[in-house]
Design an enzyme around this catalytic site. Structure first.
Site, PDB file in Angstrom:
ATOM      1  CE  LYS A 145      -4.656  85.931  -3.431  1.00  0.00           C
ATOM      2  NZ  LYS A 145      -3.430  85.449  -2.829  1.00  0.00           N
ATOM      3  CD  GLN A 147      -2.808  82.785  -0.381  1.00  0.00           C
ATOM      4  OE1 GLN A 147      -3.224  83.050  -1.509  1.00  0.00           O
ATOM      5  NE2 GLN A 147      -2.596  83.713   0.530  1.00  0.00           N
ATOM      6  CG  ASP A 169       1.704  86.741  -5.579  1.00  0.00           C
ATOM      7  OD1 ASP A 169       0.810  87.611  -5.557  1.00  0.00           O
ATOM      8  OD2 ASP A 169       1.638  85.668  -4.958  1.00  0.00           O
TER       9      ASP A 169
END
Ligand code: NAP
Length: 284
Positions: A52, A96, A119
């Protein structure tokens, strides 16, 4: 049968994003910024986070990774999220997953400002998607919709079957297909006769997480098959849910693993982060 090439599609979108980011920086004087929080030592998560950060760099974003020890407390994490929520350099925040067991994932996701939730996991964004006014859409299903669009596959009027009902893949996938006028069935562990339902699908999405789950007898001739699974086979090789060699000849389109859905996920995260920065620039 045509293979849906997620790697090439993702590379093309990232090139577009590079250009859009350069134009954005030129007119606004700041770069889109993403903050990633990683707690603990999970090896797969470390790879995802590294990828990422690298992807951000490639398209010209600012990024920061907060690597925290396994022993990090809920209060410390909430404090960090509060600081990032207030940080003008940051337009996207992601935690995460999975998190160590002592941490309350729900409370942390709820603390991220919805306008920085790239997200798309915050209940506000889930709600927006549910009422058909999407803000930030979870990246994996968003990537699948982008693949369908770019390959000219329109769910309108099609029978769509999604196997899996997780919050990050199955459920948002079903909502997106329904929003695109598909007729959607969702299967899970309690579904009776999943095979009969998958055989009806014009568009079949498997998000189960089991190697060799989807066999040729579960697929209709001419179906579009999207394989979200990321599993290891008996030899430790990365594979999807779909028994690819047997299923592919029956399909009109199919995504391979690797090189199908996977590469699109981070690309959609970048897209969401640029969108968040654009929203911020508009407010300033
Ligand atoms: P998850 O939370 O474990 O959900 C799996 C779903 O599959 C559940 O809803 C479960 O049903 C259902 N299921 C399991 N066995 C089944 C069966 N025999 N018949 C019908 N349904 C069954 O997993 P996830 O997070 O959605 O991820 C799914 C897969 O996608 C994993 O392999 C993951 O690694 C992969 N993934 C890939 C990407 C990517 O970027 N390519 C991103 C995210 C996830 P119940 O709800 O009844 O338990």
């Amino acid at each position: 049968m045509q293979i849906i090439d997620g790697k090439a599609t993702s590379a093309a979108i990232r090139q577009e994003l590079r250009e859009q980011t350069a134009a954005f920086v030129k007119s606004n004087g700041f770069a889109p910024g993403l903050a990633v929080i990683l707690v603990g030592e999970d090896p797969a998560s470390q790879v995802y986070v590294r990828n990422k950060a690298r992807a951000c760099e490639e398209v010209g974003f600012y990024s920061e990774v907060h690597r925290l020890p396994e022993s990090t407390t809920q209060a410390e994490l909430l404090g960090l999220i509060d600081r990032l929520n207030a940080d003008e350099k940051i337009h996207g925040i992601l935690v995460q997953l999975p998190l160590p067991k002592h941490l309350d994932e729900g409370e942390l996701l709820l603390r991220i400002a919805p306008e920085k939730d790239v997200d798309g996991f915050h209940p506000c964004n889930v709600g927006m998607l549910t009422i058909g006014a999407p803000a930030f859409v979870p990246c994996t299903p968003a990537g699948i919709m982008e693949l369908l669009r770019r390959y000219g596959i329109d769910p309108d009027g099609k029978r769509c079957v999604v196997v899996g009902r997780s919050n990050i893949v199955g459920k948002p996938m079903a909502l997106l297909l329904m929003a695109a006028n598909g007729t959607v069935t969702v299967c899970h562990r309690h579904t009776a006769n999943t095979e009969a339902l998958t055989r009806e699908a014009d568009i079949l999405v498997s998000a189960v997480g089991r190697a060799h789950f989807l066999t040729a007898d579960m697929v209709k001739e001419g179906a579009v098959v999207i394989d979200v699974g990321m599993n290891r086979d008996e030899n430790g090789k990365l594979c999807g849910d779909v028994d690819f060699d047997a299923v592919a000849p029956k399909c009109s389109y199919i995504t391979p693993v690797p090189g199908g859905v996977g590469p699109m996920t981070i690309t959609m995260l970048l897209k969401n982060t640029l969108k968040s920065a654009e929203n911020r620039a508009q407010k300033l």
